[in-house]
Design an enzyme around this catalytic site. Structure first.
Site, PDB file in Angstrom:
ATOM      1  N   ASP A  17       0.863  -1.179   0.000  1.00 25.35           N
ATOM      2  CA  ASP A  17       0.000   0.000   0.000  1.00 25.35           C
ATOM      3  C   ASP A  17       0.900   1.229   0.000  1.00 25.35           C
ATOM      4  O   ASP A  17       2.098   1.132   0.293  1.00 25.35           O
ATOM      5  CB  ASP A  17      -0.896  -0.010   1.252  1.00 25.35           C
ATOM      6  CG  ASP A  17      -1.776   1.219   1.342  1.00 25.35           C
ATOM      7  OD1 ASP A  17      -2.311   1.651   0.298  1.00 25.35           O
ATOM      8  OD2 ASP A  17      -1.935   1.782   2.445  1.00 25.35           O
ATOM      9  N   SER A  18       0.311   2.376  -0.261  1.00 24.99           N
ATOM     10  CA  SER A  18       1.058   3.627  -0.185  1.00 24.99           C
ATOM     11  C   SER A  18       1.554   3.884   1.242  1.00 24.99           C
ATOM     12  O   SER A  18       2.509   4.612   1.438  1.00 24.99           O
ATOM     13  CB  SER A  18       0.153   4.779  -0.614  1.00 24.99           C
ATOM     14  OG  SER A  18      -1.028   4.773   0.166  1.00 24.99           O
ATOM     15  N   CYS A  80      -3.789  -0.960  -2.031  1.00 30.05           N
ATOM     16  CA  CYS A  80      -4.085   0.464  -2.228  1.00 30.05           C
ATOM     17  C   CYS A  80      -5.135   0.639  -3.331  1.00 30.05           C
ATOM     18  O   CYS A  80      -4.938   0.172  -4.461  1.00 30.05           O
ATOM     19  CB  CYS A  80      -2.794   1.168  -2.617  1.00 30.05           C
ATOM     20  SG  CYS A  80      -2.979   2.928  -2.873  1.00 30.05           S
ATOM     21  N   GLU A 163      -5.384   8.847   9.809  1.00 35.03           N
ATOM     22  CA  GLU A 163      -3.968   8.800  10.222  1.00 35.03           C
ATOM     23  C   GLU A 163      -3.802   9.410  11.614  1.00 35.03           C
ATOM     24  O   GLU A 163      -2.948   8.997  12.385  1.00 35.03           O
ATOM     25  CB  GLU A 163      -3.097   9.583   9.231  1.00 35.03           C
ATOM     26  CG  GLU A 163      -3.068   9.009   7.851  1.00 35.03           C
ATOM     27  CD  GLU A 163      -1.951   7.995   7.632  1.00 35.03           C
ATOM     28  OE1 GLU A 163      -1.021   7.963   8.441  1.00 35.03           O
ATOM     29  OE2 GLU A 163      -2.029   7.247   6.652  1.00 35.03           O
ATOM     30  N   CYS A 195     -11.178   3.111  -0.400  1.00 36.88           N
ATOM     31  CA  CYS A 195      -9.874   3.577   0.089  1.00 36.88           C
ATOM     32  C   CYS A 195      -9.493   2.730   1.291  1.00 36.88           C
ATOM     33  O   CYS A 195     -10.358   2.394   2.117  1.00 36.88           O
ATOM     34  CB  CYS A 195      -9.964   5.056   0.477  1.00 36.88           C
ATOM     35  SG  CYS A 195      -8.461   5.684   1.248  1.00 36.88           S
ATOM     36  N   HIS A 197      -8.122   3.429   3.991  1.00 32.40           N
ATOM     37  CA  HIS A 197      -8.278   4.025   5.322  1.00 32.40           C
ATOM     38  C   HIS A 197      -9.720   4.017   5.833  1.00 32.40           C
ATOM     39  O   HIS A 197      -9.955   4.074   7.028  1.00 32.40           O
ATOM     40  CB  HIS A 197      -7.805   5.477   5.286  1.00 32.40           C
ATOM     41  CG  HIS A 197      -6.320   5.624   5.244  1.00 32.40           C
ATOM     42  ND1 HIS A 197      -5.556   5.069   4.250  1.00 32.40           N
ATOM     43  CD2 HIS A 197      -5.462   6.270   6.078  1.00 32.40           C
ATOM     44  CE1 HIS A 197      -4.280   5.382   4.477  1.00 32.40           C
ATOM     45  NE2 HIS A 197      -4.202   6.100   5.571  1.00 32.40           N
TER      46      HIS A 197
HETATM   47  N1  DGL Z   1      -3.889   3.868   0.138  1.00 34.90           N
HETATM   48  C1  DGL Z   1      -4.611   4.946  -0.485  1.00 34.90           C
HETATM   49  C2  DGL Z   1      -5.860   4.369  -1.168  1.00 34.90           C
HETATM   50  O1  DGL Z   1      -6.386   3.353  -0.781  1.00 34.90           O
HETATM   51  C3  DGL Z   1      -5.006   6.020   0.504  1.00 34.90           C
HETATM   52  C4  DGL Z   1      -3.833   6.842   0.993  1.00 34.90           C
HETATM   53  C5  DGL Z   1      -3.119   7.579  -0.112  1.00 34.90           C
HETATM   54  O2  DGL Z   1      -3.656   8.553  -0.667  1.00 34.90           O
HETATM   55  O3  DGL Z   1      -2.012   7.157  -0.423  1.00 34.90           O
HETATM   56  O4  DGL Z   1      -6.341   4.943  -2.119  1.00 34.90           O
END
Ligand code: DGL
Length: 283
Positions: A17-18, A80, A163, A195, A197
């Site tokens: 993931d990011s 992600c 976060e 997403c 999060h």
């Molecule tokens: N992991 C990203 C997503 O699911 C969210 C966080 C980001 O913007 O990197 O789209």
């Protein structure tokens, strides 16, 4: 999905993931597939991806995928949504192993839910700016059924709120209201959390949506749906770990911020004992 050379069943699943939000997908995977070893990579040095161009997201994603492939993973799970939305096809074409993204499972869960509701249901999607701009959810829903219109809403403030661990109270409620209102105005019958999060905000999103709509609106979590797709893939390709006992979780990050332990525990549901910092090489 690209054809793959045989890999040992005992190899780990690679998940990236990011940042740390993809641990929500790891949590769902460990619940459904407790015997699987998992190596997770969070590109915490480059998060967020959701505001970046598709070209940049693809470059970052290649760097993450290559690092995990060097660890002999048997399949790659893109946790992600932004990467899944803009880069999954390219990664599938380029990589010699099964690649699973989160958009298709999330879209499929939403379509199933919409079919259960019957009639002309609209599907609402909450996601990052990148995910919404890509049009990936409408395309994925359209491949499954032409009956459902998709209304997507970018929700940029939700990632920083999660976060911060700010999951309830006045500020998160106002932000969620701001993003859910257009979906309710469009009369959606189901909302997909597009997403990594957002699953942590699911109780709040459900409550706000019910309040605004005057009735409950089902909220679909793509993390759970993705874990189900991974299980099917491992069964189909006879790649499931034959080992008894619980699989191990190795967590790698490209930066180790001070807030790591608390944020990671929020996403995963328990503390992480070992974490290693690695360099993700981006071309
Ligand atoms: N992991 C990203 C997503 O699911 C969210 C966080 C980001 O913007 O990197 O789209």
């Amino acid at each position: 999905m690209s054809e793959s050379k045989p890999r040992p069943r005992s190899s780990a699943l690679g998940v990236f993931d990011s940042g740390l939000g993809g641990l929500t997908v790891v949590r769902a995977l460990r619940r459904l597939l407790p015997q699987e070893h998992i190596v997770y990579l969070g590109d915490t040095a480059r998060v967020p991806y959701g505001t970046r161009s598709p070209e940049t997201v693809l470059r970052y994603a290649r760097g993450c995928a290559n690092l995990l492939i060097q660890r002999d993973i048997k399949a790659l799970v893109i946790a992600c949504n932004t990467v899944s939305a803009v880069a999954v096809e390219m990664l599938r074409a380029e990589l010699d192993l099964p690649v699973i993204g989160v958009v298709e499972p999330g879209a499929s869960a939403a379509v199933s839910q919409a079919e259960r509701l019957g009639g002309a249901v609209r599907i609402g999607v909450l996601g990052t700016a990148g995910t919404v701009a890509s049009g990936a959810y409408p395309r994925a829903v359209g491949r499954l059924s032409t009956r459902f219109e998709v209304v997507a809403q970018a929700a940029p403030l939700l990632v920083p709120l999660v976060e911060e661990g700010w999951l309830e109270g006045e500020v998160p409620r106002l932000a969620v209201q701001r993003y859910v209102q257009p979906l309710i105005d469009a009369d959606v019958g189901v909302i997909v959390l597009g997403c990594t999060h957002y699953p942590l905000l699911k109780p709040l999103i459900e409550s706000v949506a019910a309040e605004l709509a005057g009735h409950s609106v089902p909220v679909v979590d793509s993390a759970e749906a993705t874990a189900g797709v991974v299980r099917e893939l491992l069964e189909e390709r006879e790649l499931g770990s034959g080992e008894a006992g619980d699989g191990q979780l190795e967590v790698l990050v490209s930066d180790l911020p001070k807030s790591f332990a608390g944020v990671a525990e929020g996403f995963l549901g328990h503390a992480i004992e070992h974490v290693a910092q690695v360099d993700v090489v981006v071309g």
